[in-house]
Design a protein around this motif. Structure first.
Motif, PDB file in Angstrom:
ATOM      1  N   SER A  90      73.522  52.938  52.345  1.00 40.26           N
ATOM      2  CA  SER A  90      74.130  53.948  53.232  1.00 40.26           C
ATOM      3  C   SER A  90      74.734  53.325  54.491  1.00 40.26           C
ATOM      4  O   SER A  90      75.518  53.963  55.184  1.00 40.26           O
ATOM      5  CB  SER A  90      73.053  54.944  53.666  1.00 40.26           C
ATOM      6  OG  SER A  90      72.126  54.292  54.529  1.00 40.26           O
ATOM      7  N   GLY A  91      74.288  52.111  54.836  1.00 36.10           N
ATOM      8  CA  GLY A  91      74.733  51.467  56.082  1.00 36.10           C
ATOM      9  C   GLY A  91      73.713  51.611  57.211  1.00 36.10           C
ATOM     10  O   GLY A  91      73.902  51.072  58.303  1.00 36.10           O
ATOM     11  N   TYR A  92      72.606  52.334  56.947  1.00 36.48           N
ATOM     12  CA  TYR A  92      71.644  52.636  58.029  1.00 36.48           C
ATOM     13  C   TYR A  92      70.965  51.367  58.580  1.00 36.48           C
ATOM     14  O   TYR A  92      70.907  51.163  59.795  1.00 36.48           O
ATOM     15  CB  TYR A  92      70.602  53.642  57.528  1.00 36.48           C
ATOM     16  CG  TYR A  92      69.539  53.946  58.553  1.00 36.48           C
ATOM     17  CD1 TYR A  92      69.852  54.624  59.732  1.00 36.48           C
ATOM     18  CD2 TYR A  92      68.215  53.551  58.353  1.00 36.48           C
ATOM     19  CE1 TYR A  92      68.875  54.890  60.685  1.00 36.48           C
ATOM     20  CE2 TYR A  92      67.235  53.821  59.297  1.00 36.48           C
ATOM     21  CZ  TYR A  92      67.570  54.490  60.462  1.00 36.48           C
ATOM     22  OH  TYR A  92      66.611  54.754  61.406  1.00 36.48           O
ATOM     23  N   GLN A  93      70.460  50.511  57.694  1.00 34.51           N
ATOM     24  CA  GLN A  93      69.789  49.286  58.166  1.00 34.51           C
ATOM     25  C   GLN A  93      70.773  48.415  58.957  1.00 34.51           C
ATOM     26  O   GLN A  93      70.410  47.856  60.007  1.00 34.51           O
ATOM     27  CB  GLN A  93      69.236  48.509  56.960  1.00 34.51           C
ATOM     28  CG  GLN A  93      68.751  47.100  57.270  1.00 34.51           C
ATOM     29  CD  GLN A  93      67.421  47.052  58.010  1.00 34.51           C
ATOM     30  OE1 GLN A  93      66.373  47.284  57.439  1.00 34.51           O
ATOM     31  NE2 GLN A  93      67.478  46.713  59.297  1.00 34.51           N
ATOM     32  N   ALA A  94      72.016  48.341  58.469  1.00 36.02           N
ATOM     33  CA  ALA A  94      73.040  47.561  59.191  1.00 36.02           C
ATOM     34  C   ALA A  94      73.247  48.141  60.585  1.00 36.02           C
ATOM     35  O   ALA A  94      73.376  47.401  61.570  1.00 36.02           O
ATOM     36  CB  ALA A  94      74.348  47.575  58.398  1.00 36.02           C
ATOM     37  N   ALA A  95      73.244  49.482  60.690  1.00 35.46           N
ATOM     38  CA  ALA A  95      73.440  50.137  61.989  1.00 35.46           C
ATOM     39  C   ALA A  95      72.273  49.845  62.933  1.00 35.46           C
ATOM     40  O   ALA A  95      72.475  49.635  64.139  1.00 35.46           O
ATOM     41  CB  ALA A  95      73.594  51.641  61.785  1.00 35.46           C
ATOM     42  N   VAL A  96      71.051  49.802  62.402  1.00 36.86           N
ATOM     43  CA  VAL A  96      69.882  49.493  63.246  1.00 36.86           C
ATOM     44  C   VAL A  96      69.992  48.060  63.773  1.00 36.86           C
ATOM     45  O   VAL A  96      69.728  47.799  64.954  1.00 36.86           O
ATOM     46  CB  VAL A  96      68.564  49.726  62.460  1.00 36.86           C
ATOM     47  CG1 VAL A  96      67.356  49.150  63.198  1.00 36.86           C
ATOM     48  CG2 VAL A  96      68.353  51.221  62.205  1.00 36.86           C
ATOM     49  N   LEU A  97      70.429  47.138  62.932  1.00 35.14           N
ATOM     50  CA  LEU A  97      70.611  45.745  63.376  1.00 35.14           C
ATOM     51  C   LEU A  97      71.695  45.665  64.454  1.00 35.14           C
ATOM     52  O   LEU A  97      71.560  44.943  65.443  1.00 35.14           O
ATOM     53  CB  LEU A  97      70.980  44.858  62.179  1.00 35.14           C
ATOM     54  CG  LEU A  97      69.860  44.641  61.158  1.00 35.14           C
ATOM     55  CD1 LEU A  97      70.415  44.066  59.862  1.00 35.14           C
ATOM     56  CD2 LEU A  97      68.775  43.717  61.728  1.00 35.14           C
ATOM     57  N   LYS A  98      72.760  46.417  64.242  1.00 37.24           N
ATOM     58  CA  LYS A  98      73.859  46.443  65.233  1.00 37.24           C
ATOM     59  C   LYS A  98      73.359  47.027  66.555  1.00 37.24           C
ATOM     60  O   LYS A  98      73.655  46.506  67.636  1.00 37.24           O
ATOM     61  CB  LYS A  98      75.016  47.279  64.677  1.00 37.24           C
ATOM     62  CG  LYS A  98      76.257  47.267  65.524  1.00 37.24           C
ATOM     63  CD  LYS A  98      76.992  45.945  65.403  1.00 37.24           C
ATOM     64  CE  LYS A  98      78.131  45.862  66.402  1.00 37.24           C
ATOM     65  NZ  LYS A  98      78.735  44.521  66.400  1.00 37.24           N
ATOM     66  N   ALA A  99      72.564  48.098  66.464  1.00 40.03           N
ATOM     67  CA  ALA A  99      72.026  48.732  67.682  1.00 40.03           C
ATOM     68  C   ALA A  99      71.068  47.791  68.412  1.00 40.03           C
ATOM     69  O   ALA A  99      70.852  47.932  69.618  1.00 40.03           O
ATOM     70  CB  ALA A  99      71.325  50.042  67.327  1.00 40.03           C
TER      71      ALA A  99
END
Ligand code: SAM
Length: 215
Positions: A90-99
């Motif tokens: 979904s992209g969620y883990q990538a978004a957490v890393l980006k955040a």
């Protein structure tokens, strides 16, 4: 629905993660900043802040928030680190890393999921490099990485991923059979040696590829 509508649910989720042992404040802050409801199909959006994995289509899932948090904590991320994720979903883990302030590269084997995740991440203003490929081979063009996280479970630790770690960097990957996997946290030491810690008892979708399970 406005983001503020979900604020209380997100705060409650952070309390749940703390109770389950997530202690890295950077990770908790990153999770609290990412609107998980944006990564979930509309029929399930009311469950976005439950600590559960949810279907995202093609037999795949958005990982449970606790799993995302423990994997991110195990990577020991800090701002500016260059991280490779295998299994964009979904992209969620990538978004957490980006955040958490990381520079993120993410690989997904299903073009449909990768395209949808990229659209979501762009809508949220998150600049993340995504590609459709077999992530078990890594992304040599951008290697070496400060950390690699694999969000699907494989039978072994892919050698190309170990080779694409900087010295001192960590690879977090679930390894096991088709029923249960243990999280392996592998650190690349000097002189091409590796140390491994194991966190037991997870269940991921299969890692399919040259250095994973066959399709
Ligand atoms: N990180 C995702 C998220 O936050 O939504 C979780 C996704 S799901 C648990 C794991 C993903 O890994 C699936 O989307 C699956 O298609 C993908 N996957 C499996 N094998 C892969 C491979 N060899 N290369 C890239 N992606 C792969």
């Amino acid at each position: 629905m406005a983001d503020s509508f979900y604020q209380k649910s997100r705060t409650d989720l952070i309390s749940v993660l703390r109770k389950k042992g997530i202690s890295d404040e950077q990770v908790l802050t990153a999770v609290s900043r990412v609107p998980r409801h944006e990564f979930i199909q509309s029929s399930l959006v009311h469950r976005a802040y439950e600590d559960v994995a949810l279907p995202i289509g093609l037999g795949q899932t958005i990982s449970q928030p606790y799993t995302v948090a423990i994997m991110t904590q195990s990577l020991r991320v800090s701002p500016g680190m260059k991280i490779l994720e295998i299994g964009t979903g979904s992209g969620y883990q990538a978004a957490v890393l980006k955040a958490a302030g990381c520079q993120v590269f993410s690989i997904e084997r299903h073009l449909e999921l990768m395209t949808k995740a990229r659209t979501t991440l762009e809508r949220l203003g998150m600049d993340i490099a995504c590609r459709c490929a077999d992530g078990t081979l890594g992304w040599s063009q951008f290697a070496p990485f400060d950390g690699i996280i694999v969000t699907a479970g494989g039978p072994l630790i892919p050698d190309p991923l170990k080779k694409q770690l900087k010295t001192g960097a960590r690879l977090v990957i679930p390894v096991g059979d088709d029923k249960v996997q243990n999280l392996h946290v592998i650190t690349r030491l000097a002189d091409d040696r590796f140390s491994t810690e194991v966190i037991e008892g997870f269940k991921f979708v299969p890692l399919i590829g040259k250095e994973g399970w066959s399709a």
